[in-house]
Design a protein around this motif. Structure first.
Motif, short mmCIF file in Angstrom:
data_model
loop_
_atom_site.label_atom_id
_atom_site.label_comp_id
_atom_site.label_asym_id
_atom_site.label_seq_id
_atom_site.Cartn_x
_atom_site.Cartn_y
_atom_site.Cartn_z
N SER B 229 0.56 -1.66 -0.28
CA SER B 229 0.09 -0.12 -0.17
C SER B 229 1.00 1.48 -0.06
O SER B 229 0.12 2.42 -0.24
N ILE B 230 1.86 1.11 0.59
CA ILE B 230 2.86 2.04 1.19
C ILE B 230 3.89 2.55 -0.55
O ILE B 230 3.59 3.58 -1.01
N ARG B 231 3.64 1.87 -1.57
CA ARG B 231 4.19 1.40 -2.20
C ARG B 231 3.79 2.13 -3.40
O ARG B 231 3.42 3.50 -4.22
N GLU B 232 2.29 2.28 -3.44
CA GLU B 232 1.24 2.22 -4.39
C GLU B 232 0.90 3.88 -4.08
O GLU B 232 0.43 4.59 -4.87
N THR B 233 1.01 4.23 -3.08
CA THR B 233 0.22 5.95 -2.25
C THR B 233 1.93 6.56 -2.74
O THR B 233 1.13 7.84 -3.08
N PHE B 234 3.19 6.08 -2.59
CA PHE B 234 4.02 6.85 -2.85
C PHE B 234 4.65 7.07 -4.36
O PHE B 234 5.25 8.63 -5.04
N ALA B 235 4.02 5.91 -5.62
CA ALA B 235 3.85 6.43 -7.27
C ALA B 235 2.69 7.78 -7.01
O ALA B 235 2.70 7.96 -7.97
N GLN B 236 1.98 8.22 -6.31
CA GLN B 236 1.17 8.89 -6.67
C GLN B 236 1.62 10.46 -6.31
O GLN B 236 2.55 10.77 -5.96
N ASP B 237 0.50 11.08 -7.40
CA ASP B 237 1.20 12.19 -7.81
C ASP B 237 1.05 13.00 -6.43
O ASP B 237 2.21 14.36 -6.25
N PHE B 238 -0.09 12.98 -5.26
CA PHE B 238 0.12 14.27 -4.13
C PHE B 238 1.64 13.62 -3.62
O PHE B 238 2.19 14.84 -2.75
N VAL B 239 1.83 12.88 -3.73
CA VAL B 239 3.54 12.76 -3.15
C VAL B 239 4.21 13.56 -3.25
O VAL B 239 5.47 13.93 -3.13
N GLU B 240 5.08 13.22 -4.63
CA GLU B 240 5.56 13.72 -5.65
C GLU B 240 5.47 15.40 -5.42
O GLU B 240 6.37 16.25 -5.08
N ALA B 241 4.10 15.17 -5.27
CA ALA B 241 4.02 17.00 -5.09
C ALA B 241 4.88 17.05 -3.69
O ALA B 241 5.43 18.22 -3.87
N ALA B 242 4.48 17.14 -2.42
CA ALA B 242 5.13 16.82 -1.40
C ALA B 242 6.70 17.00 -1.27
O ALA B 242 7.44 17.49 -0.81
N ILE B 243 6.94 16.03 -2.33
CA ILE B 243 8.80 15.80 -1.93
C ILE B 243 9.43 17.02 -3.15
O ILE B 243 10.21 17.51 -2.25
N ALA B 244 8.31 17.43 -3.86
CA ALA B 244 8.91 18.86 -4.36
C ALA B 244 8.42 19.55 -3.23
O ALA B 244 9.43 21.23 -4.24
N ARG B 245 8.28 19.53 -3.05
CA ARG B 245 8.01 21.71 -2.43
C ARG B 245 8.91 21.05 -1.26
O ARG B 245 9.36 22.37 -0.72
N GLY B 246 10.08 19.97 -1.08
CA GLY B 246 10.14 19.66 -0.42
C GLY B 246 11.22 19.51 1.29
O GLY B 246 11.21 19.67 2.25
N LEU B 247 9.67 18.96 1.51
CA LEU B 247 9.03 18.69 2.88
C LEU B 247 10.27 17.44 3.26
O LEU B 247 10.47 16.98 2.57
N PRO B 248 10.59 17.16 4.47
CA PRO B 248 11.62 15.96 4.70
C PRO B 248 10.88 14.84 4.75
O PRO B 248 9.75 14.43 4.82
N ARG B 249 12.32 14.20 4.67
CA ARG B 249 11.54 12.97 3.56
C ARG B 249 10.41 11.55 5.06
O ARG B 249 9.98 11.77 4.80
#
Lengths: 304, 342
Positions: B229-249
């Motif tokens: 489930s975590i892997r599926e969530t990681f593939a989603q765009d909002f996670v990409e967005a969160a990473i792109a916003r520079g949030l700590p891992r």
């Protein structure tokens, strides 16, 4: 990824429950190797249940030495409280366990597959009646009911090669267990039906029974086969668990679960009586999980 | 790459917003799904009652004769038949039982004629559910921890070994693991080996070891499910967005990925409960806990069939209840499931 592909990613693919079990990582990278290893381990267990009782100098019921002797070259798994050889008893017991597992898995898969295929090929009304019944059976609190039924009937069923209590346990498990095959098979069969080769067969005017036998069933075989292997792991845990509440195979017939139970009273001084048969069950489970994983890797190319 | 697309960052509102007049249709869908589910629950309940009822009647021979033994006089057999209601027509027997169930009565024990089945199985049932509850808690802690590790550390050596360990654990029957733990406890005295204490706080001392043994059936499944489930969530765009916003891992994982990955676990717990109770029945015997396993075994030994029937019925209803609860939780947490199709 482009804008056109965003829709599938927003709806999470919900794989069936049994696909979400833990898997061997290397089975995805080397399905052949995992299959070979799993089959080899299983072969050792099956061959041992066949040949050890034939070749051993001891028998399952005769006293072979002093009580509670530790494992040695003379008694590989030691001796139990009565001085019987645990090694021979484990493999004679394995015959009973494997026989019951095979019956449970074959019975459930045949009934379940037939009902599933029929449901997928018949009218919407028949389909929905069959599937409502199947859904109800799947949400049926199986284990405890199965145990209660097997327990109540544990006194009957000494027929042919089956020790007392074996047949009621097998029938009780099958009666509940087939439904999970039905749900799996119907889903697969429905997706196969929309494929071109089935449409072609229908347009050629082939009968439903021919389409089922020649086109549907061969294509369902791998999925059902993989599930049968997973099911065989669950089945042995159920079957070997039954003696703990007095259900399942009745003594004096040996069985993996009852062997372990018999050893639990002397666990502190003679761990081998319990642990040795238990290790065999664990190895059996590992072997089957390796086989199942390699089959699953074949099915969807390691998508998990 | 579509970053932060509206419908993927808010999947909860995505579907209904895309269609005009979706609100009406969704409510109809919810009503249909509810009707279907409630109908199914009633069907299963009726099935459970019928099965437990017929269990007693399908035993070869006369139950009264079985209870009293070979040497009982015909008079005493007839008397017991009357007492058990076996001389009534089968349909009357069934309605009697159903009426009793609606009053919350499971009948009277045949062995100790003064005790009701409720009194006999109540404490045993609570003990079993105690083991199940603690086991659930342990499974969640282990399963979620391992699941997160697997979801984050993809395919490194540590993850691979952990996955391997999970398969080995899942291949081990809980009663086997229970015996190994028992052996460990015998050698090291980390916990009392078997036995029971009725004060709730003290009983934790007795529960944790059997509960841990039982957990090996569920913890690996939770771990696997969460990992996926975590892997599926990681593939989603909002996670990409969160990473792109520079949030700590760490924050991405704990605040964005994990909450959106926990949903399958809810259903998993509900649907695993039946197996968990079945496993608890066995593990209890290993640890000598006076739960429903011991009670059922004693009842069958004494041919006290109303008790067996009562235990099967109460456990079954408990499982059905928690399955329904899991569904309800699904509906509350994830609006996407509020359609008849799912």
């Amino acid at each position: 990824m482009t804008a056109t592909t965003q829709t599938p990613s927003t709806t999470p693919r919900r794989s069936p429950h049994w696909l979400r079990l833990p898997h061997w990582k290397f089975a995805q990278r080397r399905p052949r190797g995992a299959l070979a290893l799993g089959l080899a381990l299983l072969a050792v267990i099956v061959l041992a249940t066949i040949f050890v009782p034939m070749l051993s100098p001891y028998t399952a019921t005769a006293i072979a030495g002093k009580p509670l002797m530790a494992p040695s070259w003379l008694h590989w798994f030691g001796t139990d409280t009565a001085g019987r050889d645990v090694f021979v008893r484990t493999w004679v017991g394995g015959r009973n366990d494997l026989l019951m597992v095979v019956l449970v898995v074959l019975g459930s898969s045949i009934i379940g597959t037939l009902v599933g295929v029929v449901a997928s090929m018949s009218s919407p009304l028949t389909d929905s009646i069959l599937m409502r019944f199947t859904d109800a059976l799947i949400s049926f609190p199986g284990m405890i009911i199965v145990m209660a039924i097997a327990l109540v009937f544990s006194g009957v069923g000494e027929i042919g090669p089956f020790p007392r209590g074996a047949l009621p346990a097998v029938i009780a498990i099958i009666a509940i267990n087939w439904a999970s095959y039905t749900r799996l098979v119907r889903g697969e069969a429905l997706s196969l039906r929309s494929r071109d080769f089935i449409t072609a067969a229908t347009l050629l005017g082939y009968s439903k029974s021919r389409i089922i036998a020649r086109h549907l069933l061969p294509n369902l075989a791998t999925t059902v086969g993989a599930y049968m292997v997973v099911d065989a792991i669950v089945a042995v845990v159920t079957i070997a668990g039954m003696p703990f509440i007095g259900a399942g195979i009745q003594p004096p017939a040996p069985e993996w679960g009852s062997l372990m139970l018999a050893g639990s009273t002397v666990l502190y001084s003679a761990w081998w009586v319990t642990v040795m048969p238990g290790l065999v069950v664990t190895v059996y489970g590992i072997a089957l999980s390796l086989i199942a994983d390699s089959l699953l890797a074949e099915i969807d190319g390691g998508a998990r | 790459m579509v970053v932060g697309a509206e419908d993927s960052s808010a999947p909860t509102s995505g579907e209904s917003a895309s269609k005009p007049a979706a609100g009406h249709g969704r409510h109809r869908g919810l009503a249909r799904a509810l009707t279907k589910r409630v109908g199914q629950i009633i069907f299963v309940l009726v099935g459970v009652v019928v099965v437990t009822f017929s269990m007693l009647r399908l035993i070869p021979g006369d139950p009264a004769r079985l209870i009293l033994g070979k040497f009982a006089t015909p008079d005493s057999v007839a008397e017991l038949r009357h007492e058990m209601g076996l001389d009534k027509p089968i349909l009357t027997q069934f309605t009697d039982m159903v009426v009793g169930l609606f009053q919350g009565k499971l009948g009277v024990s045949l062995v100790s004629r003064t005790q009701t089945v409720n009194e006999l199985i109540g404490p045993a049932f609570l003990n079993t559910m105690g083991v199940v509850a603690v086991s659930l808690a342990i499974s969640l802690v282990i399963g979620i921890s391992v699941g997160i590790i697997g979801g984050i550390r993809r395919n490194d050596a540590f993850d691979r070994w952990l996955q391997g360990l999970m398969v080995v654990l899942l291949s081990t029957p809980p009663f086997m693991f229970g015996m190994l733990l028992l052996l460990l406890a015998l050698r090291t005295k980390i916990a009392p080996v078997g036995g029971w204490n009725h004060t709730p706080f003290d009983s934790v001392k007795y529960i944790w070891l059997p509960a841990l043994a039982l957990s090996i059936a569920l913890a690996p499944v939770i771990a696997r499910s969460l990992r996926q489930s975590i892997r599926e969530t990681f593939a989603q765009d909002f996670v990409e967005a969160a990473i792109a916003r520079g949030l700590p891992r760490r924050q991405v994982v704990l605040r964005h990925v994990l909450p959106n990955s926990l949903l399958p676990i809810v259903g998993l717990i509900g649907y695993s409960l039946g197996g968990l109770i079945g496993g608890a029945v066995v593990v209890e015997v290993v640890f000598n806990i006076p739960g429903i396993g011991a009670r059922m075994m004693a009842a069958v030994g004494a041919r006290d069939f109303p008790v067996v029937q009562g235990i099967a019925l109460v456990s079954a209803v408990t499982v059905i209840f928690f399955n329904a609860l899991a569904d309800a939780a699904y509906w509350l947490i994830d609006p996407r499931t509020r359609t008849a199709g799912s």
